[in-house]
Design a protein around this motif. Structure first.
Motif, mmCIF file in Angstrom:
data_model
loop_
_atom_site.group_PDB
_atom_site.id
_atom_site.type_symbol
_atom_site.label_atom_id
_atom_site.label_comp_id
_atom_site.label_asym_id
_atom_site.label_seq_id
_atom_site.Cartn_x
_atom_site.Cartn_y
_atom_site.Cartn_z
ATOM 1 N N GLU A 1 0.861 -1.171 0.000
ATOM 2 C CA GLU A 1 0.000 0.000 0.000
ATOM 3 C C GLU A 1 0.898 1.222 0.000
ATOM 4 N N SER A 2 0.373 2.354 -0.457
ATOM 5 C CA SER A 2 1.195 3.551 -0.529
ATOM 6 C C SER A 2 0.359 4.781 -0.250
ATOM 7 N N GLY A 3 0.975 5.753 0.396
ATOM 8 C CA GLY A 3 0.324 7.040 0.611
ATOM 9 C C GLY A 3 0.495 7.967 -0.565
ATOM 10 N N ASN A 4 1.271 7.539 -1.560
ATOM 11 C CA ASN A 4 1.442 8.355 -2.764
ATOM 12 C C ASN A 4 0.151 8.419 -3.558
ATOM 13 N N LYS A 5 0.044 9.441 -4.380
ATOM 14 C CA LYS A 5 -1.140 9.577 -5.237
ATOM 15 C C LYS A 5 -0.714 9.562 -6.696
ATOM 16 N N VAL A 6 -1.584 9.066 -7.550
ATOM 17 C CA VAL A 6 -1.305 9.071 -8.976
ATOM 18 C C VAL A 6 -1.109 10.519 -9.422
ATOM 19 N N SER A 7 -0.217 10.739 -10.360
ATOM 20 C CA SER A 7 0.132 12.090 -10.770
ATOM 21 C C SER A 7 -1.055 12.817 -11.393
ATOM 22 N N GLY A 8 -1.118 14.116 -11.165
ATOM 23 C CA GLY A 8 -2.178 14.913 -11.769
ATOM 24 C C GLY A 8 -2.992 15.667 -10.737
ATOM 25 N N SER A 9 -3.825 16.554 -11.210
ATOM 26 C CA SER A 9 -4.647 17.391 -10.334
ATOM 27 C C SER A 9 -5.678 16.544 -9.603
ATOM 28 N N GLN A 10 -5.628 16.611 -8.295
ATOM 29 C CA GLN A 10 -6.478 15.771 -7.449
ATOM 30 C C GLN A 10 -7.767 16.505 -7.071
ATOM 31 N N GLY A 11 -8.754 15.717 -6.647
ATOM 32 C CA GLY A 11 -9.922 16.300 -6.004
ATOM 33 C C GLY A 11 -11.146 16.484 -6.875
ATOM 34 N N ILE A 12 -11.171 15.855 -8.065
ATOM 35 C CA ILE A 12 -12.349 15.953 -8.934
ATOM 36 C C ILE A 12 -13.026 14.583 -8.987
ATOM 37 N N GLY A 13 -14.328 14.563 -8.706
ATOM 38 C CA GLY A 13 -15.073 13.317 -8.685
ATOM 39 C C GLY A 13 -16.322 13.370 -9.543
ATOM 40 N N VAL A 14 -16.762 12.200 -9.992
ATOM 41 C CA VAL A 14 -18.001 12.052 -10.749
ATOM 42 C C VAL A 14 -18.947 11.203 -9.913
ATOM 43 N N LEU A 15 -20.167 11.694 -9.712
ATOM 44 C CA LEU A 15 -21.140 10.982 -8.885
ATOM 45 C C LEU A 15 -21.755 9.814 -9.642
ATOM 46 N N MET A 16 -21.868 8.684 -8.942
ATOM 47 C CA MET A 16 -22.504 7.497 -9.493
ATOM 48 C C MET A 16 -23.613 7.054 -8.542
ATOM 49 N N ALA A 17 -24.517 6.217 -9.043
ATOM 50 C CA ALA A 17 -25.557 5.625 -8.212
ATOM 51 C C ALA A 17 -25.910 4.258 -8.772
ATOM 52 N N ASN A 18 -26.384 3.374 -7.906
ATOM 53 C CA ASN A 18 -26.838 2.060 -8.377
ATOM 54 C C ASN A 18 -27.906 2.182 -9.450
ATOM 55 N N SER A 19 -28.683 3.262 -9.410
ATOM 56 C CA SER A 19 -29.764 3.433 -10.384
ATOM 57 C C SER A 19 -29.250 3.685 -11.798
ATOM 58 N N LEU A 20 -27.916 3.809 -11.971
ATOM 59 C CA LEU A 20 -27.356 3.816 -13.327
ATOM 60 C C LEU A 20 -27.795 2.574 -14.098
ATOM 61 N N MET A 21 -28.015 1.487 -13.367
ATOM 62 C CA MET A 21 -28.390 0.216 -13.999
ATOM 63 C C MET A 21 -29.874 0.155 -14.340
ATOM 64 N N PHE A 22 -30.668 1.099 -13.830
ATOM 65 C CA PHE A 22 -32.124 0.992 -13.946
ATOM 66 C C PHE A 22 -32.672 1.527 -15.272
#
Length: 733
Positions: free
Chosen positions: A390-411
């Protein structure tokens, strides 16, 4: 006499305490060895002896696979070779012919298969339908499968692939479950969006119930026998199930007390599913795999559940060895770019990998078993996973942007209603690929987990849309609004015009009259009707509404710039940090260097790394001073400068697992074990060049070996044939 009794009691308590302590130590050591696994329906064989920590034995059916053994005998065959044994079977399908044909309870149950509108049963194999998991089937699973497994001494159970096909939902069994769940008669899903939504919510519920009941029983029965049973769900990602039009409980299971974790079933077969970007539909294996693994990590990270990442050196669909190798490298790199996950299923079904026949090239019909160059490379790769930190390092690039998902994507995936289409899940990919293709390591966020504080950690911008999913619980909006109020930035993309906006749900029932669920969220965020596009302030944070469906950003060429520029402006406003565009992702994990260079980027430059490395994607594991990685390629390197204790002799890379290491002032010896009919390559760090190299089999017979010395890295290269019984190596100087 009394003194003697007291001393005896104290001694007994001491022995009991010591015994309990040893038992805890033993259990701790056993579970600490559960870092690498593989699944197989066959007994131990020398040609599939991978030397991972755990053999997951598949199916309780006697005489299943090769070997004509009972389930218990198959389990014992792996234990005899030093493996910890776990158990796996399907929950939506499996070798349950005794259930379907009536041998179990005297009644046939073939009518419990999943059925399409045309009346066709969906089959997984001969007399193996995809199942509508009834209460009776759950009872069968408990009595005939789970109980037997626990009685065999297995304390980890994997029930895989809870899958309900979106195109099914027309069987008598499903209609009965509908009436019991909703309290009114079944309605055909193809007749309206609401029927589709209700149908898929039920499919989701049925497997949620099945896993909850099976795992709860497993834990209770195990407890009655003094065992701590751990329960896991091997499952495709939410990204894949949504794209393949399958319904499954997915993220909701991560909050169940009876669920200990998952296996992320991501591999070439799932990740090569085409998607749209810049107006072009094609395979984007690395990018899709990166998003798939990401959706699995974000599903469990806030809940603290264990996650195994899976890769597969081949896939279900027959192709050629060159194709398998290229895409294996892409998915393997993608999984390692998640540094908090360090447990792995190194492969499924080693029998089909080592013993199956596949085309030698795309243009040839000639088939052969796995070539030595590929099996060697593959074994080098999977053996790194035994030591992957395991590592505390982060993949290179600008951090902190997320895309919201939900189980209802399947519906909402099948069937299409009122002409609103979402080709290849473009409303999801439209939010992620424009950023990922610019070198931004976008992450995913599950709406089911918004109540956990960990979900919001380090998140600066959340991108979301209700064009392809709907919030099943309005409480999620309270958590999103609270995050924005405390400084988060929410970007909402959507016209809110799809037919599912108007299904009978919480946002338009019980006194609510919202035309779309987003309107409820906007009011929480202080946005007033008519909810026009633009920027709004809420507390310390912001809301930005883009009145475009995300699919519009990728279905047409050069149509994502406004979206990306909006993200860039919001990311940089009030911050000294710039949104970094690039064409690569890199990560350091201990001594390992991961590199992936994306194509379809404005930059065509290769990524160049200099130093002293072992190339782990090359079956000859050469030492390099420079590595160039071109667009569309990946690299996996061992950085020799990062070796811990560089003065200690040690194996840095090998296509076998190393045991019984012994170091003296002038010698280094060990035993190497791996599958028969494969070639081992090793690169070994030594203080000076070896003057004597001894390689012998378990009986002491000298074996042929190739060797060379790289003075710059002080590494000895060895090459010889593997043997699961062990090859003894002694280096002297």
């Amino acid at each position: 006499m009394q003194k003697t009794i007291i001393l005896s009691l104290l001694l007994a308590l001491s022995v009991q305490s010591y015994s309990q302590s040893r038992q805890k130590d033993k259990q701790s050591k056993t579970q600490s060895r559960e870092k690498t696994t593989f699944q197989t329906s066959n007994p131990w064989k020398p040609v599939t002896d991978l030397r991972a920590d755990v053999a997951i034995v598949y199916s309780v059916k006697d005489h299943h696979g090769k070997g004509n053994m009972s389930f218990e005998e198959r389990v014992q065959s792996w234990r005899d070779k030093g493996y910890t044994t776990h158990f796996m079977t399907g929950i939506a399908w499996g070798e349950y012919q005794d259930y379907f044909t009536g041998a179990w309870d005297g009644e046939q149950h073939l009518d419990e298969g999943q059925v399409t509108q045309k009346g066709d049963t969906l089959w997984h194999g001969h007399m193996v339908p995809y199942i509508v998991p009834s209460a009776n089937f759950i009872k069968y699973m408990k009595e005939k499968v789970i109980k037997r497994v626990i009685d065999a001494g297995i304390d980890a159970i994997f029930l895989e692939e809870p899958e309900f096909w979106a195109r099914s939902g027309y069987s008598g069994a499903f209609k009965s479950e509908w009436k019991a769940y909703y309290g009114f008669d079944w309605r055909p899903q193809h007749e309206s969006p609401e029927n589709t939504y209700l149908s898929n919510k039920l499919k989701y519920h049925l497997y949620y119930r099945a896993l909850n009941e099976c795992f709860t029983y497993a834990k209770e029965y195990g407890k009655s026998k003094g065992m701590n049973i751990r329960c896991y769900v091997p499952t495709h990602s939410l990204v894949n199930y949504s794209q393949w039009m399958i319904v499954s409980p997915e993220a909701s299971l991560a909050s169940l007390p009876c669920v200990d974790g998952y296996i992320a079933q991501v591999w070439t077969g799932t990740s090569r599913e085409p998607n749209y970007f810049n107006g072009q539909m094609k395979e984007r294996v690395f990018e899709t795999a990166f998003l798939e693994y990401g959706s699995m990590e974000s599903m469990t990270e806030p809940t603290g559940r264990k996650m195994f990442f899976l890769t597969d050196p081949i896939e279900d669909w027959p192709r050629d060895w060159v194709d398998y190798k290229k895409n294996y490298q892409a998915t393997f790199t993608a999984q390692l770019l998640y540094p908090k996950i360090a447990d792995y299923e190194v492969m499924p079904w080693p029998d089909r990998i080592y013993e199956g026949y596949y085309r030698t090239s795309a243009n040839s019909d000639r088939k052969e078993q796995i070539p030595r160059f590929y099996s060697t490379q593959m074994q080098v790769m999977i053996n790194t996973l035994n030591n992957m930190p395991e590592s505390g390092n982060k993949v290179s690039g600008s951090q902190g942007i997320g895309v919201l998902m939900a189980n209802s994507l399947m519906f909402q995936r099948f069937p299409v209603h009122q002409g609103y289409e979402d080709p290849q899940l473009s409303n999801f990919y439209g939010q992620a690929l424009p950023l990922l293709k610019r070198g931004i390591p976008v992450k995913t966020v599950h709406i089911e987990n918004v109540s956990y504080p960990q979900t919001w950690k380090d998140l600066k911008i959340l991108i979301m849309s209700y064009s392809n999913m709907k919030p099943m619980d309005k409480a999620a909006h309270d958590h999103i609004a609270e995050w924005v109020k405390n400084g988060g930035v929410l970007v909402y993309c959507g016209r809110d015009e799809d037919a599912f906006q108007r299904v009978q749900e919480w946002w338009n029932t019980n006194g609510n009259t919202f035309k779309a669920p987003s309107e409820h969220l906007f009011l929480k965020l202080g946005v007033k009707e008519p909810f026009n596009g633009g920027e709004y302030i809420y507390g310390k944070g912001k809301v930005y509404i883009l009145r475009s469906d995300p699919k519009e950003f990728v279905l047409k060429a050069n149509n994502d710039e406004a979206f990306v520029n909006t993200i860039k402006t919001l990311y940089e406003t009030g911050s000294t940090e710039k949104l970094e565009y690039k064409n690569h992702f890199t990560l350091t994990r201990g001594p390992y260097e991961l590199i992936s260079v994306v194509d379809e980027n404005s930059s065509l430059s290769p990524y160049i790394m200099t130093g002293r490395f072992i190339d782990l994607f090359d079956p000859e594991i050469p030492v390099l001073h420079e590595k160039q990685v071109r667009p569309g390629e990946q690299a996996f390197l061992y950085n020799i400068s990062r070796v811990k204790n560089p003065k200690t002799p040690q194996v840095l890379a090998a296509a076998a697992r190393v045991y019984q290491e012994k170091v003296t002032k002038s010698t280094y010896s060990f035993v190497a074990k791996s599958a028969l009919n494969t070639t081992n390559v090793m690169r070994i760090l030594l203080p000076v060049k070896a003057t004597k190299i001894e390689v012998t089999d378990a009986a002491g017979k000298t074996l042929p070996v190739e060797s060379s010395w790289d003075a710059g890295s002080k590494t000895c290269f060895l090459k010889f044939e593997n043997n699961p019984e062990g090859v003894h190596v002694k280096l002297s100087w």
